[in-house]
Design a protein around this motif. Structure first.
Motif, short mmCIF file in Angstrom:
data_model
loop_
_atom_site.label_atom_id
_atom_site.label_comp_id
_atom_site.label_asym_id
_atom_site.label_seq_id
_atom_site.Cartn_x
_atom_site.Cartn_y
_atom_site.Cartn_z
N GLY A 80 0.92 -1.12 0.11
CA GLY A 80 -0.10 -0.18 0.04
C GLY A 80 0.82 1.19 0.10
O GLY A 80 2.18 1.24 0.04
N SER A 121 -4.37 2.09 3.29
CA SER A 121 -5.37 0.92 2.51
C SER A 121 -6.68 1.26 2.13
O SER A 121 -7.43 1.68 3.34
CB SER A 121 -4.97 -0.48 3.02
OG SER A 121 -6.04 -1.35 2.50
N PRO A 163 -7.03 3.30 -5.00
CA PRO A 163 -5.78 3.65 -5.01
C PRO A 163 -5.18 5.14 -5.06
O PRO A 163 -4.52 5.64 -4.44
CB PRO A 163 -4.95 2.85 -5.99
CG PRO A 163 -5.94 1.72 -6.49
CD PRO A 163 -7.34 2.35 -6.16
#
Length: 263
Positions: A149, A162, A168
């Protein structure tokens, strides 16, 4: 849906990691691994290496005044490697220029499948699971035992972010916000001072927790009443305000028990 992942921080100087693939995907994985853990021990298996990854590893080697790979293991003993690089922090990266073999996973602890070929990545995953190795497969979340992450590092402070693979982009922007809010030098000094204060505390677990809670009350507030702060200003200013300074350590109260385990 809540995030069911359990975060853990690996000591990559004590574990051996295998990365299969040395192209664009491998370079992305290794750049983040070495940025966060420059003391990592990594074995690369790939028939070729991309220019970006080679440049990255060469830069680490140039920064290392003298190569020292003592104590590092490799994936296949006795085999000639195509290249070896070191980092100033004591890390070692070894490259075997060939195709992946299932036996490569036997002498490592963590496996990263980082090629652009799904069939190769799946073969790596199958071999790793047969040996019960923790595995990360690029761009295939359902095959991953762990994720790499977004990470923020400020001296002794490390924050992993995360979104359980859902966004993302948010993880990236949140990382950037934390990096702006936590200046490197000031954050390091703050944590080191808190560590010194903790070491000087006497008494049992409950007493130490009470003292530390008093000291850090309001420390992470993003805004204080009646004023605004620049990035990082509220966090750092709060530590020096009179209301946030703990009194001198007290003796443990009668009848209290417990053992210190403050992390």
């Amino acid at each position: 849906m809540t995030n069911p992942l359990y975060p853990a921080f690996f000591r990559l100087d004590r574990l051996d990691m295998l990365v299969v693939g040395a192209g664009e995907v491998g370079e992305e994985k290794l750049s983040f691994i070495l940025k966060s853990s420059p003391n990592a021990r990594v074995t690369i298996v790939a028939p070729w290496m991309g220019a970006d990854l080679r440049e990255l590893l060469d830069a680490y080697e140039r920064q290392t005044k003298e190569a020292d790979g003592a104590g590092a293991r490799v994936a296949v003993s006795g085999e000639q490697f195509a290249g070896v690089w070191h980092t100033p922090a004591g890390g070692r990266i070894t490259w075997y220029q060939r195709e992946f073999r299932p036996a490569d996973v036997k002498e490592v602890d963590l496996v990263v499948a980082a090629t652009n070929f799904k069939e190769v990545n799946y073969a790596v995953w199958e071999a790793a699971k047969a040996e019960r190795r923790l595995t990360n497969v690029a761009d295939t979340p359902h095959l991953c035992d762990f994720y790499l992450g977004s990470i923020v590092t400020r001296g002794p402070l490390k924050v992993a972010i995360s979104t359980n693979g859902q966004s993302p982009t948010f993880a990236k922007r949140f990382r950037q916000w934390l990096e702006a809010e936590l200046p490197e030098d000031a954050t390091t000094e703050l944590i080191e001072n808190l560590h010194l204060f903790r070491d000087r505390l006497t008494g049992n677990f409950q007493t130490k927790v009470r003292e530390l809670n008093t000291l850090t009350n309001g420390l992470l507030s993003s805004a204080r009443a009646g004023r605004t702060c620049p990035p990082g200003g509220c966090l750092l200013a709060a530590a020096s305000e009179p209301n946030d300074i703990a009194p001198a350590p007290r003796s443990p109260e009668k009848g209290e028990g417990g053992q210190e385990n403050l992390n």
